[in-house]
Design a protein around this motif. Sequence first.
Motif, PDB file in Angstrom:
ATOM      1  N   ASN A  41       0.804  -1.220   0.000  1.00  0.00           N
ATOM      2  CA  ASN A  41       0.000   0.000   0.000  1.00  0.00           C
ATOM      3  C   ASN A  41       0.843   1.281   0.000  1.00  0.00           C
ATOM      4  OD1 ASN A  41      -2.424  -1.482   0.068  1.00  0.00           O
ATOM      5  ND2 ASN A  41      -2.217  -1.732   2.268  1.00  0.00           N
ATOM      6  N   PHE A  42       2.151   1.130  -0.187  1.00  0.00           N
ATOM      7  CA  PHE A  42       3.015   2.313  -0.273  1.00  0.00           C
ATOM      8  C   PHE A  42       2.712   3.052  -1.570  1.00  0.00           C
ATOM      9  CE2 PHE A  42       6.974   4.053  -2.154  1.00  0.00           C
ATOM     10  CZ  PHE A  42       7.125   5.134  -1.293  1.00  0.00           C
ATOM     11  N   SER A  43       2.689   4.380  -1.475  1.00  0.00           N
ATOM     12  CA  SER A  43       2.516   5.230  -2.642  1.00  0.00           C
ATOM     13  C   SER A  43       3.619   6.278  -2.608  1.00  0.00           C
ATOM     14  CB  SER A  43       1.145   5.912  -2.598  1.00  0.00           C
ATOM     15  OG  SER A  43       1.088   6.930  -3.568  1.00  0.00           O
ATOM     16  N   SER A  44       4.283   6.470  -3.734  1.00  0.00           N
ATOM     17  CA  SER A  44       5.365   7.455  -3.781  1.00  0.00           C
ATOM     18  C   SER A  44       4.843   8.871  -3.525  1.00  0.00           C
ATOM     19  CB  SER A  44       6.101   7.380  -5.111  1.00  0.00           C
ATOM     20  OG  SER A  44       5.219   7.629  -6.174  1.00  0.00           O
ATOM     21  N   ASN A  45       3.529   9.086  -3.607  1.00  0.00           N
ATOM     22  CA  ASN A  45       2.956  10.399  -3.284  1.00  0.00           C
ATOM     23  C   ASN A  45       3.211  10.788  -1.828  1.00  0.00           C
ATOM     24  OD1 ASN A  45       1.967  10.706  -5.879  1.00  0.00           O
ATOM     25  ND2 ASN A  45      -0.011   9.809  -5.366  1.00  0.00           N
ATOM     26  N   ILE A  46       3.402   9.817  -0.959  1.00  0.00           N
ATOM     27  CA  ILE A  46       3.715  10.096   0.448  1.00  0.00           C
ATOM     28  C   ILE A  46       4.982  10.936   0.535  1.00  0.00           C
ATOM     29  CG2 ILE A  46       4.429   9.037   2.631  1.00  0.00           C
ATOM     30  CD1 ILE A  46       2.705   6.604   1.854  1.00  0.00           C
ATOM     31  N   LEU A  47       5.921  10.667  -0.377  1.00  0.00           N
ATOM     32  CA  LEU A  47       7.212  11.352  -0.326  1.00  0.00           C
ATOM     33  C   LEU A  47       7.112  12.826  -0.708  1.00  0.00           C
ATOM     34  CD1 LEU A  47       9.428   8.486  -1.748  1.00  0.00           C
ATOM     35  CD2 LEU A  47       8.864   9.010   0.627  1.00  0.00           C
ATOM     36  N   TYR A 105      14.844  -0.281  14.458  1.00  0.00           N
ATOM     37  CA  TYR A 105      13.669  -1.093  14.161  1.00  0.00           C
ATOM     38  C   TYR A 105      13.200  -0.797  12.751  1.00  0.00           C
ATOM     39  CZ  TYR A 105      13.479  -2.171  19.106  1.00  0.00           C
ATOM     40  OH  TYR A 105      13.782  -2.604  20.357  1.00  0.00           O
ATOM     41  N   ARG A 106      12.613  -1.790  12.114  1.00  0.00           N
ATOM     42  CA  ARG A 106      12.183  -1.663  10.718  1.00  0.00           C
ATOM     43  C   ARG A 106      10.693  -1.404  10.621  1.00  0.00           C
ATOM     44  NH1 ARG A 106      16.414  -5.614   8.486  1.00  0.00           N
ATOM     45  NH2 ARG A 106      18.204  -4.391   9.130  1.00  0.00           N
ATOM     46  N   GLY A 107      10.328  -0.645   9.595  1.00  0.00           N
ATOM     47  CA  GLY A 107       8.928  -0.357   9.380  1.00  0.00           C
ATOM     48  C   GLY A 107       8.669   0.036   7.939  1.00  0.00           C
ATOM     49  N   VAL A 108       7.399   0.246   7.637  1.00  0.00           N
ATOM     50  CA  VAL A 108       6.976   0.698   6.304  1.00  0.00           C
ATOM     51  C   VAL A 108       5.922   1.783   6.474  1.00  0.00           C
ATOM     52  CG1 VAL A 108       7.481  -1.473   5.118  1.00  0.00           C
ATOM     53  CG2 VAL A 108       5.214  -1.118   6.097  1.00  0.00           C
ATOM     54  N   ILE A 109       5.880   2.691   5.508  1.00  0.00           N
ATOM     55  CA  ILE A 109       4.874   3.740   5.484  1.00  0.00           C
ATOM     56  C   ILE A 109       3.920   3.439   4.337  1.00  0.00           C
ATOM     57  CG2 ILE A 109       6.322   5.274   4.087  1.00  0.00           C
ATOM     58  CD1 ILE A 109       5.071   7.622   5.665  1.00  0.00           C
ATOM     59  N   TYR A 110       2.625   3.722   4.530  1.00  0.00           N
ATOM     60  CA  TYR A 110       1.645   3.370   3.505  1.00  0.00           C
ATOM     61  C   TYR A 110       0.397   4.239   3.635  1.00  0.00           C
ATOM     62  CZ  TYR A 110      -0.344   0.643   7.357  1.00  0.00           C
ATOM     63  OH  TYR A 110      -0.870   0.252   8.554  1.00  0.00           O
ATOM     64  N   VAL A 111      -0.464   4.121   2.646  1.00  0.00           N
ATOM     65  CA  VAL A 111      -1.730   4.854   2.619  1.00  0.00           C
ATOM     66  C   VAL A 111      -2.870   3.859   2.794  1.00  0.00           C
ATOM     67  CG1 VAL A 111      -3.243   6.330   1.242  1.00  0.00           C
ATOM     68  CG2 VAL A 111      -0.775   6.581   1.032  1.00  0.00           C
ATOM     69  N   LYS A 112      -3.822   4.233   3.638  1.00  0.00           N
ATOM     70  CA  LYS A 112      -5.017   3.412   3.848  1.00  0.00           C
ATOM     71  C   LYS A 112      -6.192   4.371   4.021  1.00  0.00           C
ATOM     72  CE  LYS A 112      -6.932   0.098   7.118  1.00  0.00           C
ATOM     73  NZ  LYS A 112      -6.672  -0.632   8.371  1.00  0.00           N
ATOM     74  N   ASN A 113      -7.205   4.237   3.200  1.00  0.00           N
ATOM     75  CA  ASN A 113      -8.392   5.099   3.239  1.00  0.00           C
ATOM     76  C   ASN A 113      -8.017   6.586   3.187  1.00  0.00           C
ATOM     77  OD1 ASN A 113     -10.045   2.813   3.473  1.00  0.00           O
ATOM     78  ND2 ASN A 113      -9.837   2.826   5.686  1.00  0.00           N
TER      79      ASN A 113
END
Length: 181
Positions: A41-47, A105-113
């Motif tokens: 659910n990652f979107s480069s728009n987050i950046l 620690y590892r993680g991911v950023i993503y878009v939801k709703n």
Amino acid sequence: MVKRYIILLGLLSVNSCISQNKLKDGTKVPSSSYIFSNKKNFSSNILNHINTNHLYELKATYMCDYKLNIKRKLSLMGAYYLQFYNNGEVRFMDALEPNPNVTGYRGVIYVKNGNFYIDKAAPVYTSGKNLDIHKYFLKVDGDSLLLREDNSFFRQSEYILLVYKKSGKIPENWKQYKADW
């Protein structure tokens, strides 16, 4: 109602089975075969909202309500940083170390709703032995990032709120290390 509890128990038992490795500093991280379920659910728009060329430093911790209204301030227990990568991966650090195979620690950023979230693999709060996925709702406010813990299926009266501010520029030699989780 019973069905909801059965599903919850099933999710908790599956969620606590993340195989793990230890980094050089002893930090527990998921094994290299683990794939964060929300990574898709990652979107480069987050950046467009987060600067991957800077670290973000933890500046304050609060208790807040669901809508991020602050209820009371908590004390900081040290220096903590976030590093974002162009592929949607995130590193939570308590030491300024360029190599993600040493600490963090590892993680991911993503878009939801339409909202931003971060999933972080870290030890379970109660035992510290097994890894669990800690979820955060993320609000970007200029150069500040507000992370509200979002680990419950049910709305709570209080949540932990972490406030990070854009900090120093990431040195060029850090860019030789890639995030690969």
